[in-house]
Motif scaffolding. Structure first.
Motif, PDB file in Angstrom:
ATOM      1  N   LEU A  79       8.078  -5.615   9.626  1.00 43.53           N
ATOM      2  CA  LEU A  79       6.753  -5.071   9.924  1.00 43.53           C
ATOM      3  C   LEU A  79       6.138  -4.439   8.680  1.00 43.53           C
ATOM      4  O   LEU A  79       6.806  -3.724   7.936  1.00 43.53           O
ATOM      5  CB  LEU A  79       6.839  -4.003  11.013  1.00 43.53           C
ATOM      6  N   CYS A  80       4.852  -4.692   8.489  1.00 40.84           N
ATOM      7  CA  CYS A  80       4.057  -3.937   7.540  1.00 40.84           C
ATOM      8  C   CYS A  80       2.836  -3.462   8.297  1.00 40.84           C
ATOM      9  O   CYS A  80       2.130  -4.264   8.899  1.00 40.84           O
ATOM     10  CB  CYS A  80       3.629  -4.789   6.346  1.00 40.84           C
ATOM     11  N   ARG A  81       2.600  -2.169   8.292  1.00 39.33           N
ATOM     12  CA  ARG A  81       1.467  -1.643   9.048  1.00 39.33           C
ATOM     13  C   ARG A  81       0.238  -1.486   8.169  1.00 39.33           C
ATOM     14  O   ARG A  81      -0.850  -1.250   8.675  1.00 39.33           O
ATOM     15  CB  ARG A  81       1.864  -0.289   9.653  1.00 39.33           C
ATOM     16  N   CYS A  82       0.415  -1.577   6.843  1.00 34.63           N
ATOM     17  CA  CYS A  82      -0.702  -1.242   5.953  1.00 34.63           C
ATOM     18  C   CYS A  82      -1.540  -2.434   5.536  1.00 34.63           C
ATOM     19  O   CYS A  82      -2.754  -2.311   5.381  1.00 34.63           O
ATOM     20  CB  CYS A  82      -0.183  -0.595   4.673  1.00 34.63           C
ATOM     21  N   THR A  83      -0.919  -3.574   5.280  1.00 38.50           N
ATOM     22  CA  THR A  83      -1.600  -4.607   4.486  1.00 38.50           C
ATOM     23  C   THR A  83      -2.214  -5.735   5.304  1.00 38.50           C
ATOM     24  O   THR A  83      -3.001  -6.513   4.760  1.00 38.50           O
ATOM     25  CB  THR A  83      -0.620  -5.278   3.510  1.00 38.50           C
TER      26      THR A  83
ATOM     27  N   GLN B 127       0.867  -1.183   0.000  1.00 33.24           N
ATOM     28  CA  GLN B 127       0.000   0.000   0.000  1.00 33.24           C
ATOM     29  C   GLN B 127       0.902   1.231   0.000  1.00 33.24           C
ATOM     30  O   GLN B 127       1.095   1.858  -1.016  1.00 33.24           O
ATOM     31  CB  GLN B 127      -0.952  -0.034   1.189  1.00 33.24           C
ATOM     32  N   CYS B 128       1.500   1.553   1.143  1.00 35.84           N
ATOM     33  CA  CYS B 128       2.404   2.704   1.134  1.00 35.84           C
ATOM     34  C   CYS B 128       3.744   2.335   0.529  1.00 35.84           C
ATOM     35  O   CYS B 128       4.431   3.175  -0.012  1.00 35.84           O
ATOM     36  CB  CYS B 128       2.569   3.272   2.535  1.00 35.84           C
ATOM     37  N   GLY B 129       4.153   1.092   0.674  1.00 35.33           N
ATOM     38  CA  GLY B 129       5.376   0.631   0.035  1.00 35.33           C
ATOM     39  C   GLY B 129       6.663   0.844   0.815  1.00 35.33           C
ATOM     40  O   GLY B 129       7.736   0.478   0.334  1.00 35.33           O
ATOM     41  N   ILE B 130       6.592   1.394   2.013  1.00 31.23           N
ATOM     42  CA  ILE B 130       7.840   1.680   2.741  1.00 31.23           C
ATOM     43  C   ILE B 130       8.472   0.385   3.251  1.00 31.23           C
ATOM     44  O   ILE B 130       9.685   0.281   3.373  1.00 31.23           O
ATOM     45  CB  ILE B 130       7.591   2.678   3.906  1.00 31.23           C
ATOM     46  N   CYS B 131       7.657  -0.627   3.528  1.00 37.28           N
ATOM     47  CA  CYS B 131       8.187  -1.905   4.002  1.00 37.28           C
ATOM     48  C   CYS B 131       8.650  -2.783   2.859  1.00 37.28           C
ATOM     49  O   CYS B 131       9.311  -3.794   3.076  1.00 37.28           O
ATOM     50  CB  CYS B 131       7.112  -2.655   4.790  1.00 37.28           C
ATOM     51  N   THR B 132       8.245  -2.431   1.641  1.00 36.31           N
ATOM     52  CA  THR B 132       8.405  -3.331   0.500  1.00 36.31           C
ATOM     53  C   THR B 132       9.865  -3.706   0.205  1.00 36.31           C
ATOM     54  O   THR B 132      10.165  -4.885   0.037  1.00 36.31           O
ATOM     55  CB  THR B 132       7.731  -2.708  -0.740  1.00 36.31           C
TER      56      THR B 132
HETATM   57  S1  FES Z   1       2.779  -1.257   2.680  1.00 37.21           S
HETATM   58 FE1  FES Z   1       2.898   0.304   4.177  1.00 37.21          FE
HETATM   59  S2  FES Z   1       4.058  -0.613   5.721  1.00 37.21           S
HETATM   60 FE2  FES Z   1       3.808  -2.208   4.311  1.00 37.21          FE
END
Ligand code: FES
Ligand code: FES
Lengths: 160, 748, 81
Positions: A136-140, A101-106
């Protein structure tokens, strides 16, 4: 100012060097001295996995490795996953499965997942979930990430 | 508003193409808040109070300023005086004035030539404190004799005789409670608490600010809303809003926590003081947890009455919430939504907004709703159990539907609550057999969604492809949704649309991506702006054909003559019209702005199965189902993603996440190791069902979907633990020690 | 005249009334009329309220039309995450 130390290392197959303060982490050096910005900092304490890289093939949190420790080592980051313009199957499956989603963990998750599949091309869902427990992924809620990795693994097994 | 004119057959809407920013994000190229560097850049660091409540006696920066590479130090003295209301709150929170109000409160900041030098210099700034008594718990803060955080902080709404820490008071309701409770066969009353939870975005706050002595400058920043960022930052600095242009970076999660400012005005003030050199500031996780977010913590009493056959006759709730050292705990929304799922004649809510020595709360996904849902949906579960009723059937019996007068007053338009309940009941998860120590929980939730100030533009390129410019940062794939809506409106392929998130210089004011509004409001604006372009293109074709523009229709990306007198002309494609637009009247673009009021709420129902280890009290989630009304799912994969992400955050809040303050008023767990968000091995797959009851206020029927999903998990998990253990636990989180104590019959 | 409903916390500031009838063709006119009739409500309105007209919440839209038979509810100020 603390005396800085010269470090020669390899990043994604390219020889590079930098001057670093002995207190700086490998994460700091990759980002601030080498401009390898795909490596992310989520915590700086080894808890989130956003900074995951490989060091001589071993998966590490680059925020827990000192910059000077990279001397003579081979570092792998997300920037080295694609082969030219051809994406790694994991990268492709992440896009197809909407696994970000946000992609920061990707970037960290891709590096970690690739490292797992190199050791175990056919992980169970449980093995995969425990392997990724440090990322950690906070979005998915992880659902689509797990599906993307399992699908990529299946495709890679077929191709080999 | 009727559904007339709303499309029902779609070519692109409802498909799941790859997101346009996907490639950048899987290759590490995407640039987030901390990823930009510019020549001559300095690095900032913040000095933070180690005390929960302390008078700032003196700040001595002599040693720091003498250090090699240190360029500027700022304190509150570098900010203007005389701000009022929320602006003052924000300024005071960004940089403490007379008192440090919580552990982690910023008291000074420094800019230096490297991050390490800045950090060392921050340590060298000497702050003398006079420690004051503190309070961090909401119930304690309301008691007589509790330390006063700030005199005169209460507004007009607070009745006489309450502690000065009570700063706002809410009271709403209707009907006759005594009559309602008299009609009940069973009345249950319970008290509940929930702890503060942090939004937990993986990307810490980060920015790069530059401002000269003329008070003009630039800000590159990860934010949910760059116009909010601009307004708040300039207000804190006391300068004209337009002086700063804000460019949003890619954003690594926000969930409400990135709708306000923290370090950004500091970076601008440091830059000005350092002669206009850009200053980069990046928070550590410790700073994020101690000084940003979290949501409010709550203490609640809920009483509900039910007849034997499951009709809710009356409901009363009292909600006490602390949102840190400033007014703003979302207790207004808590009271409004506490019983909003149901058709209840006699209902009353009371709310207290209380200040404590904790960081200023920030919005967190459906702010205020999950706490209330925990209390009310737990009581409903208890009523169903005691009366031997099915929890879904009982909810169906009381569910709000179109025409129901909401507990907060107005009548609902078309809503999909019943549909979510029916789909949950029909789902195989609801009839899976359960083993020993396993239990099932059901709960529902609601978020009313939002419209908000919105400005968007669409421009036709020379080859007939299309650029969409919106002002709502893309946190979870909204560029894909905008592109799908534009493709649908124009009848052109998805790939022919490029969506940009514009900076504050390129569009009118946009509210942030918050309140589940981006796909609804920016999507609506995109469609309307596209329609303006289509009108202009039809006119160009009509001119060329020498016919009346009214006799031209737009179909499948082409202008076509239509009607008896239009004549016979071959259709003109968007590419043909665009190719000659320079000679037929100039560039073609469309624009739309509004604070659209046609948003409509989204209901959800969750079903969870858990297993509780009787030896350790550890709860494992076995199965999880989210059913929610999306109105119309533009990109179903990202809708599912919102459902799953919301559920995961709610599960974390229910089971593990909590702010733990010590006796000294310091946060005990400001690291991810101890502030434990769900990891991959904590969760199963999260099953989803998308219900689609179209919203008549959007051309394609969209409802926001982002927030509802975090609301049901708190009660659903607690209800499942009740089912598995026989124990009703009214305090979150349901950490193993607490569940074990309950199983052993101890007080929790 | 439109029917304007107040949440119970506001009623004390409006002579205890739950419902008041106010003339106006827009939300803004109705709110202005409300304050003129009950000046005690001014701080509450200044702090910010949301308004629902015939079931639709119309945040900060003073120019939203109001019909003579409209049903208006004042609600607490809304936002989101
Ligand atoms: S996609 Fe946002 S933290 Fe994983
Ligand atoms: S930044 Fe290294 S683990 Fe989080």
């Amino acid at each position: 100012m603390t005396k800085r130390i010269h470090v020669s290392t390899t990043v994604n197959g390219d020889e590079v060097d930098y001057l670093c303060d002995p207190r700086e982490t490998l994460l700091d050096c990759l980002r601030d001295h080498l401009g390898v910005m795909g490596v992310k900092e989520g915590c700086g304490t080894g808890d989130c996995g956003a900074c995951s890289v490989t060091l001589d093939g071993r998966l590490v949190c680059s925020c827990l490795v000192l910059g000077v420790e990279a001397e003579g080592k081979e570092i792998g980051t997300v920037e080295g996953m694609a082969d030219g313009e051809v994406l790694h199957p994991l990268q492709r499956k992440f896009i197809e499965h909407a696994a970000l989603q946000c992609g920061i963990c990707t970037p960290g998750i891709l590096v970690a997942a690739k490292n797992l599949l190199e050791r175990n091309p056919d992980p169970t869902e449980t093995e995969l979930r425990y392997w990724l427990a440090g990322n950690l992924c906070r979005c998915t809620g992880y659902d689509k990430i797990i599906r993307a990795v399992m699908d990529a693994a299946a495709e890679m097994r077929e191709a080999s | 508003m009727a559904l007339d004119g709303q499309k029902t057959a779609y070519k692109y809407i409802g498909t799941t193409p790859n997101r346009p920013d996907g490639l950048d994000k899987v290759t590490g190229r995407a640039r987030y808040g901390a990823d930009i560097s510019v020549p001559g850049m300095l690095h900032g660091a913040v000095v933070r109070s180690p005390h929960a409540h302390a008078k700032i006696v003196k700040i001595d920066a002599t040693k720091a300023l003498a250090m090699e590479g240190v360029k500027a130090v700022i304190t509150r003295a570098d900010f203007p005086e005389g701000l009022e209301g929320e602006d003052w709150d924000i300024q005071e929170n960004c940089m403490a004035g007379e008192k440090a109000l919580y552990d982690g409160h910023a008291v000074a900041a420094v800019a230096a030539t490297s991050p390490l030098v800045a950090r060392d210099a921050a340590k060298a700034i000497e702050v003398t404190y006079e420690i004051l008594p503190h309070v961090t718990d909401v119930d304690e803060a309301m008691k007589e004799g509790a330390p006063v955080i700030r005199e005169g902080a209460a507004d007009f709404s607070v009745p006489e005789g309450l502690h000065p820490n009570v700063v706002r008071y809410f009271d709403s309701g209707r009907g006759d409670l005594d009559k309602g409770f008299a009609e009940a066969d069973l009345i249950i009353e319970r008290s509940f608490t929930t702890e503060a939870a942090h939004q937990g975005y993986i990307e810490p706050h980060a920015c790069l600010g530059q401002m000269g002595a003329d008070n003009r400058g630039e800000l590159w920043v990860c934010t949910q809303g760059h116009w909010f960022m601009r307004r708040m930052s300039t207000a804190v600095l006391g300068i004209e809003t337009t002086n700063i242009r804000v460019t949003p970076s890619e954003i690594g999660g926000g969930f409400g926590g990135k709708t306000t400012v923290f370090i950004e005005p500091l970076s601008l003030a440091l830059s000005r003081k350092a002669g206009g050199k850009p200053v980069k500031m990046v928070m550590s996780r410790n700073e994020v947890l101690r000084a940003t977010g979290p949501t409010a913590s709550a203490s609640m009493d809920v009483k509900m009455g039910m007849t034997k056959d499951g009709r809710i006759t009356a409901a009363h709730g009292t909600f006490r919430m602390q949102g840190g050292a400033f007014a703003g705990a979302p207790v207004d929304v808590t009271t409004m939504l506490a019983f909003a799922n149901y058709d209840i004649e006699h209902v009353h809510h009371i709310g207290y907004d209380v200040i404590t020595n904790r960081p200023r709360q920030a919005a967190y996904r459906a702010p205020g709703a999950p706490m209330a849902a925990f209390a009310t949906e737990s009581v409903i579960d208890e009523l169903c159990r005691e009366l031997g009723l099915d929890p879904i059937d009982t909810r169906l019996k009381n569910a709000a539907k179109e025409g129901t007068r909401a507990t907060f007053g107005p009548k609902y338009g078309p809503i999909g609550f019943m549909e979510t309940l029916e789909a949950a009941k029909a789902h195989p998860n609801y009839s899976e057999p359960l083993g020993p120590n396993q239990g099932r929980g059901v709960a529902s939730g609601y978020w009313m969604n939002w419209g908000g100030e919105t400005s968007a533009s669409v421009a036709i390129s020379e080859d007939g492809s299309v650029t969409v410019s919106v002002g709502t940062p893309d946190i979870g794939g909204s560029r894909a949704s905008m592109a799908l809506m534009a493709a649908e409106a124009f009848g052109i392929p998805y790939e022919n649309v490029r969506v940009n998130i514009s900076d504050t210089g390129a569009l009118g004011v946009n509210e942030p991506t918050h309140g589940s509004r981006a796909t609804y409001a920016s999507g609506l604006a995109t469609i309307r702006a596209a329609e303006e372009c289509i009108g202009k293109m039809c006119k160009r074709a009509a001119d060329k054909w020498g016919i009346d523009p009214e006799a031209v229709v737009w179909e499948d990306g082409c202008a076509k003559p239509s009607g008896p007198n239009a004549g016979e002309f071959p259709p003109m494609t968007i590419a043909e019209i665009a190719g000659e637009m320079g000679g037929t009247g100039g560039p073609i673009s469309g624009h739309y702005e509004d604070s659209p009021a046609g948003f409509s709420g989204s209901f959800g129902t969750h079903v969870v199965d858990v297993e509780v280890d009787p030896e350790t009290g550890r709860t494992t989630i076995l199965r999880y189902l989210v059913v929610q009304d999306a109105g119309k799912a533009i990109h179903p994969a990202y809708v599912e993603g919102q459902f799953q992400g919301g559920a995961a955050q709610g599960i974390g809040w229910a089971l593990n996440e909590e702010y733990i303050y010590g006796e000294d008023g310091r946060l005990q767990n400001p690291v991810f190791l101890d502030y434990r968000v769900p990891v991959a091995s904590d969760l199963p797959m999260i099953d989803t069902v998308i219900v689609e009851v179209p919203n008549p206020g959007h051309p394609y029927g969209v409802r926001g979907v982002g927030e509802t999903g975090i609301t049901p998990p708190l009660p659903a998990v607690a209800n499942a633990v009740r089912d598995a253990t026989g124990k009703r636990i009214c305090k979150l989180p349901l950490r193993p020690s607490r569940v074990l104590a309950a199983i052993q019959g101890k007080e929790v | 005249m439109a029917e304007l409903h107040l949440w119970s916390g506001l009623r004390a500031l409006a002579d205890g009334k739950e419902m008041v009838e106010i003339e106006g063709e827009t939300v803004g006119q109705v709110l202005d009329g409300l304050v003129a009739a009950y000046p005690g409500l001014e701080p509450a309105l200044k702090r910010g309220v949301s308004v629902a007209v015939d079931g639709q919440i119309v945040p900060n839209s003073r120019n939203h039309p109001v019909k003579p038979d409209s049903e208006i509810f004042l609600l607490q100020k809304l936002a989101g995450g």
